[in-house]
Write an enzyme that holds these catalytic residues in place. Structure first.
Site, short mmCIF file in Angstrom:
data_model
loop_
_atom_site.label_atom_id
_atom_site.label_comp_id
_atom_site.label_asym_id
_atom_site.label_seq_id
_atom_site.Cartn_x
_atom_site.Cartn_y
_atom_site.Cartn_z
N LYS A 1 -11.03 -3.59 19.19
CA LYS A 1 -9.62 -4.00 19.33
C LYS A 1 -9.11 -3.80 20.77
O LYS A 1 -7.94 -3.99 21.04
CB LYS A 1 -8.74 -3.20 18.36
CG LYS A 1 -9.10 -3.42 16.89
CD LYS A 1 -8.03 -2.92 15.93
CE LYS A 1 -8.53 -2.96 14.50
NZ LYS A 1 -7.48 -3.12 13.50
N ILE B 1 -2.75 -7.41 13.96
CA ILE B 1 -1.63 -7.36 14.91
C ILE B 1 -1.99 -6.55 16.15
O ILE B 1 -1.77 -6.97 17.28
CB ILE B 1 -0.39 -6.79 14.19
CG1 ILE B 1 0.03 -7.82 13.14
CG2 ILE B 1 0.75 -6.52 15.17
CD1 ILE B 1 0.75 -7.28 11.99
N PRO C 1 -3.30 -11.71 10.20
CA PRO C 1 -3.71 -11.47 11.59
C PRO C 1 -3.86 -9.97 11.84
O PRO C 1 -3.16 -9.17 11.21
CB PRO C 1 -2.52 -12.02 12.39
CG PRO C 1 -1.38 -12.04 11.44
CD PRO C 1 -1.96 -12.23 10.07
N PHE D 1 -4.35 3.41 15.02
CA PHE D 1 -4.67 4.42 14.02
C PHE D 1 -5.81 3.88 13.16
O PHE D 1 -5.84 2.69 12.87
CB PHE D 1 -3.45 4.73 13.14
CG PHE D 1 -2.60 5.81 13.72
CD1 PHE D 1 -1.85 5.57 14.87
CD2 PHE D 1 -2.57 7.07 13.16
CE1 PHE D 1 -1.08 6.57 15.44
CE2 PHE D 1 -1.80 8.08 13.72
CZ PHE D 1 -1.05 7.84 14.85
N LYS E 1 -13.55 0.63 16.32
CA LYS E 1 -12.25 -0.06 16.43
C LYS E 1 -11.65 0.08 17.83
O LYS E 1 -11.01 -0.83 18.34
CB LYS E 1 -11.27 0.49 15.40
CG LYS E 1 -11.52 -0.05 14.03
CD LYS E 1 -10.62 0.55 13.00
CE LYS E 1 -11.23 0.29 11.63
NZ LYS E 1 -10.55 0.95 10.55
N ASN F 1 0.84 -1.20 0.00
CA ASN F 1 0.00 0.00 0.00
C ASN F 1 0.87 1.25 0.00
O ASN F 1 2.10 1.16 -0.01
CB ASN F 1 -0.96 -0.02 1.19
CG ASN F 1 -0.19 -0.10 2.50
OD1 ASN F 1 0.56 0.80 2.85
ND2 ASN F 1 -0.36 -1.22 3.21
N ASP G 1 -4.35 -6.24 4.84
CA ASP G 1 -5.38 -7.06 5.48
C ASP G 1 -5.35 -8.50 4.98
O ASP G 1 -5.74 -9.41 5.67
CB ASP G 1 -6.76 -6.45 5.22
CG ASP G 1 -6.93 -5.15 6.01
OD1 ASP G 1 -6.38 -5.08 7.13
OD2 ASP G 1 -7.58 -4.21 5.51
O1 C5P Z 1 -8.88 -2.42 11.15
P1 C5P Z 1 -7.97 -1.38 10.59
O2 C5P Z 1 -6.97 -1.94 9.61
O3 C5P Z 1 -8.63 -0.19 10.01
O4 C5P Z 1 -7.18 -0.84 11.89
C1 C5P Z 1 -6.15 0.07 11.81
C2 C5P Z 1 -5.24 -0.09 13.00
O5 C5P Z 1 -4.98 -1.48 13.23
C3 C5P Z 1 -3.90 0.54 12.77
O6 C5P Z 1 -3.43 0.97 14.03
C4 C5P Z 1 -3.08 -0.61 12.21
O7 C5P Z 1 -1.69 -0.42 12.49
C5 C5P Z 1 -3.63 -1.79 12.95
N1 C5P Z 1 -3.66 -3.05 12.18
C6 C5P Z 1 -2.90 -4.11 12.58
N2 C5P Z 1 -2.96 -5.31 11.92
C7 C5P Z 1 -3.77 -5.46 10.85
C8 C5P Z 1 -4.56 -4.39 10.43
C9 C5P Z 1 -4.47 -3.20 11.10
O8 C5P Z 1 -2.13 -3.97 13.55
N3 C5P Z 1 -3.80 -6.61 10.22
#
Ligand code: C5P
Length: 404
Positions: free
Chosen positions: A343, A309, A307, A325, A339, A210, A279
């Site tokens: 999360k 993270i 996953p 973020f 979120k 990305n 993702d």
């Molecule tokens: O669910 P989303 O991708 O929008 O969430 C964004 C946040 O989750 C960011 O802080 C990003 O660093 C973290 N993230 C992550 N692992 C993923 C997807 C997003 O740690 N697979």
């Protein structure tokens, strides 16, 4: 908690009998959880063995300006930049005179001249040497250069004289260092930050990724360091220099990012996830370059979910204070709030992306949201934004910890 925890301290030892106290000083600095490196002059090595200091500091002791091996590992300029604080104990009349007049004729005096670290000296010498006008003028010169002299104390000296010139005891030096080292907002915290994009390999030469530049995460890492934190930055592939003083770990895929986060989360206090993690990743990673094959017009690549993270780390390491973020192109606040809950985060920074906003830019604006409040941080340079964001985070982190 000590103000010198996590501080990078260079202990300089010069040639005086008080050198035996430097071993204790080194031990106590480490007990305070400072990071310690030792530099000795040649004459210091006549009084105390570098091996003793190496064993106590668990790092090679630096003695020689022209030691090619040591230069390769950490040269005098790196050491000068690395140190937050330099303490010379004992400081002889000779070294004091050299520092006062800007000499750089050995490794220690060269480091001092090359460094912006706060410099302290703990003089140790015979009382007559201390009282000589030359020495006193040199001490005044050091004070005018904002170099702080600790001691000396009055008492019986190694040579049998009684008077001024004894080096302060190690615990007295530690107390002075702590008193003179200001508490900054993130002192005593270890922060783990993820930054940049991930790359999910399709074959040995292609990947899915990305537009994340890593600028926000790197700006946060630099700000956190300046605010007193120990910082670890786990970074995807970006075009940015590694911030000096930050332990930077390079990864490519989301799975590598997760493994690395799991390795460092246990002894971190705060976790900030700015990485733009893919993702999905290809289910099959071809061992050979995927061929064009003239007989087909379509290529279907099956993806599987990566996953999350942030959610995994926040769940598995509940002691962490977590900031996520949320980069969104629509329904910014609603999605960010969702979120924050799903999360299990302490805070979330929502930022609008797309339409020439967010990714790859030098400026950013965010809405910082926590469980019972939110605040808008308007469009500004990412470095300034990082300082503002961390000041707010520090306040919430301290409140949160005070509750226990
Ligand atoms: O669910 P989303 O991708 O929008 O969430 C964004 C946040 O989750 C960011 O802080 C990003 O660093 C973290 N993230 C992550 N692992 C993923 C997807 C997003 O740690 N697979």
């Amino acid at each position: 908690m000590s103000n010198i925890k996590n501080k990078k301290i260079l202990l300089g030892i010069t040639g005086g009998i008080a050198g035996y106290k430097s071993a204790e000083l080194c031990r106590l600095l480490i007990k305070q959880q400072a990071e310690v490196r030792v530099c000795m002059t040649q004459s210091a090595t006549e009084f105390i063995s570098p091996l003793t200091l190496q064993a106590l500091s668990t790092k090679p002791v630096h003695t020689d300006l022209f030691d090619h091996e040591a230069e390769a590992a950490m040269g005098h300029i790196e050491l000068a930049k690395w140190a937050d604080i330099i303490i010379i104990a004992p400081a002889t009349a000779n070294t004091i005179a050299k520092i006062a007049h800007g000499f750089a004729d050995n490794l220690l005096t060269t480091i001092i001249l090359a460094s912006h670290a706060k410099l302290y000296i703990a003089p140790a010498m015979n009382q007559n040497m201390w009282q000589q006008p030359q020495t006193q003028q040199n001490i005044q010169q050091l004070a005018s250069l904002n170099i702080k002299t600790l001691g000396p104390a009055h008492g019986i000296q190694a040579c049998g004289d009684t008077g001024m010139g004894r080096m302060l005891e190690a615990r007295e030096i530690i107390a002075e260092l702590a008193k003179n080292t200001p508490q900054t907002l993130l002192t005593n915290t270890t922060i783990l930050i993820t930054a940049g994009p991930t790359q999910e390999a399709l074959d040995p030469v292609r990947y899915l990724s990305n537009r994340s530049s890593g600028k926000m995460g790197y700006a946060i890492a630099k700000a956190a360091l300046q605010m007193g934190a120990k910082v670890r930055l786990i970074s995807g592939p970006v075009n940015l220099p590694e911030p000096i003083g930050v332990e930077t770990i390079k990864i490519q895929s989301a799975q590598q990012l997760l493994t690395s986060c799991q390795q460092y989360a246990g002894d971190s206090d705060i976790f900030i996830a700015t990485a733009a993690v893919a993702d999905f990743r290809p289910i099959v990673q071809s061992q050979q370059k995927i061929k064009k094959q003239d007989d087909r017009d379509k290529l279907t690549i099956e993806l599987t979910k990566n996953p999350d993270i942030l959610a995994t780390i926040s769940h598995d390491f509940p002691h962490l204070f977590t900031l996520g973020f949320a980069a969104e192109t629509e329904q910014l606040i609603t999605s960010a709030k969702k979120k924050l809950k799903s999360k299990k985060l302490d805070m979330i920074a929502a930022n609008q992306v797309g339409d020439n906003l967010g990714f790859e830019k030098n400026d950013n604006a965010i809405e910082l949201i926590w469980h019972d409040g939110q605040i808008s941080l308007p469009m500004m340079d990412k470095q300034n934004l990082a300082f503002k964001l961390l000041s707010l985070l520090a306040k919430h982190y301290r409140n949160c910890n005070a509750a226990y």
